[in-house]
Write an enzyme that holds these catalytic residues in place. Structure first.
Site: not given
Length: 251
Positions: A11, A130
Site C-alpha cells: 500500500d 472493499d
C-alpha cells in the site's frame, strides 16, 4: 488442483509503503522497491501495488515507482490506484505492470470493466472490492473505504464477473489490519457465486489464518501486508505449513 497463491501487498502513500488498521492509522512499513525485491526473492507468487491515495487525491498512479518495482521483480505484478481509463492501463502495462486493479472507477463506470477486458484480456483485469458489514449486509465502499455505496458485495461481484473481470480482490474492511483472520464466510459465498478466482484480503495474523482461508474460505489466493512487512511471517515458512496442510502451493 490449482496451486494457491500468496500475494504480499504494497500500500503506497507519498512514495512509501504504509499499513493501517481498518483502513486508518497508517504507519510506515518501508521502501516499496526494497520490499518488492525481498518478496520476489522469498518466493511470493505475485505482488500487488496499490497507490492508496491516488483516487482521493484525484491523480494518476505513481508510474516511476511502478517502473522501479517492476524492474526488480520476476513475478506477476498487479497495480492499482487512480486508474479510470484504457489509456491509464496502457501506460502502466508499458511500465512493467502485468495486471491492473480497479475499484472506485469500476463502480462509477462499470463499462470500464468490459472495455479493459476487451482490450487487454480478462487475465489483466482485477476488480478490487472493499466492503464492510452494515446492519448484517456487506456494503461496498469506495475511495479507500471512505465512501459507502448502496451496492451489495455479492450482487456487485456477480456483475463484475459477468462484465469480464479476471479476478476479484475482496478486502473485508472489518477484518483489515486486525490480525483476527480473513472473512471466510463471505469469501466462501463469493467463491460459490462466481467462476473467477477470489483473492482474500484483510485480517491475516498468523499461518493458521491462511490455512483457514484456503480451506474454509475457498479462496484462490491470499493477500497480506503487515505480517510480511514486519517479518511476523516468512513466506517460505508459510508455504511449508500450507503444504503440510495438503494445500497446493508453489515452493
Amino acid at each position: 488442483m490449482l496451486t494457491k497463491r500468496i500475494i504480499p501487498c504494497l500500500d503506497i502513500k507519498n512514495g512509501r509503503t504504509v499499513k493501517g488498521i481498518n483502513f486508518v492509522d497508517l504507519r510506515d512499513a518501508g521502501d516499496p522497491v526494497e520490499l518488492a525485491k525481498i518478496y520476489s526473492d522469498e518466493g511470493a507468487d505475485e505482488l500487488v501495488f496499490l497507490d492508496i491515495s491516488a483516487t482521493e487525491e484525484r491523480r494518476k498512479t505513481l508510474v516511476d515507482l511502478v517502473r522501479k518495482v517492476a524492474s526488480t521483480i520476476n513475478i506477476p505484478f498487479t497495480v492499482g490506484g487512480g486508474i479510470s481509463s484504457v489509456s491509464d492501463v496502457e501506460i502502466l502495462l508499458q511500465n512493467g505492470a502485468d495486471k491492473v486493479s480497479i475499484n472506485s472507477s469500476a463502480v462509477k463506470n462499470p463499462q470500464l470493466i468490459n472495455d479493459l477486458a476487451q482490450k487487454f484480456g480478462s487475465q489483466c483485469v482485477v476488480v478490487a472490492i472493499d466492503a464492510k458489514q452494515i446492519d448484517g449486509q456487506w456494503i461496498v465502499h469506495l475511495v479507500g473505504g471512505k465512501v459507502p455505496t448502496e451496492l451489495n458485495l455479492f450482487d456487485w461481484a456477480k456483475e463484475v464477473a459477468q462484465r469480464g473481470a479476471g479476478e476479484i480482490l475482496f478486502t473485508s474492511m472489518d477484518n483489515d489490519g486486525t490480525k483476527n483472520g480473513f472473512a471466510n464466510e463471505a469469501l466462501a459465498r463469493l467463491s460459490e457465486l462466481v467462476n473467477i478466482p477470489i483473492i482474500a484480503s484483510g485480517g491475516a495474523g498468523n499461518i493458521q489464518h491462511f490455512v483457514d482461508t484456503f480451506i474454509e474460505g475457498k479462496a484462490d489466493a491470499a493477500l497480506a501486508a503487515s505480517v510480511f512487512h514486519f517479518k511476523e511471517i516468512e513466506i517460505k515458512t508459510l508455504k511449508t505449513a500450507l503444504k503440510n496442510n495438503n494445500i497446493e502451493v508453489r515452493i
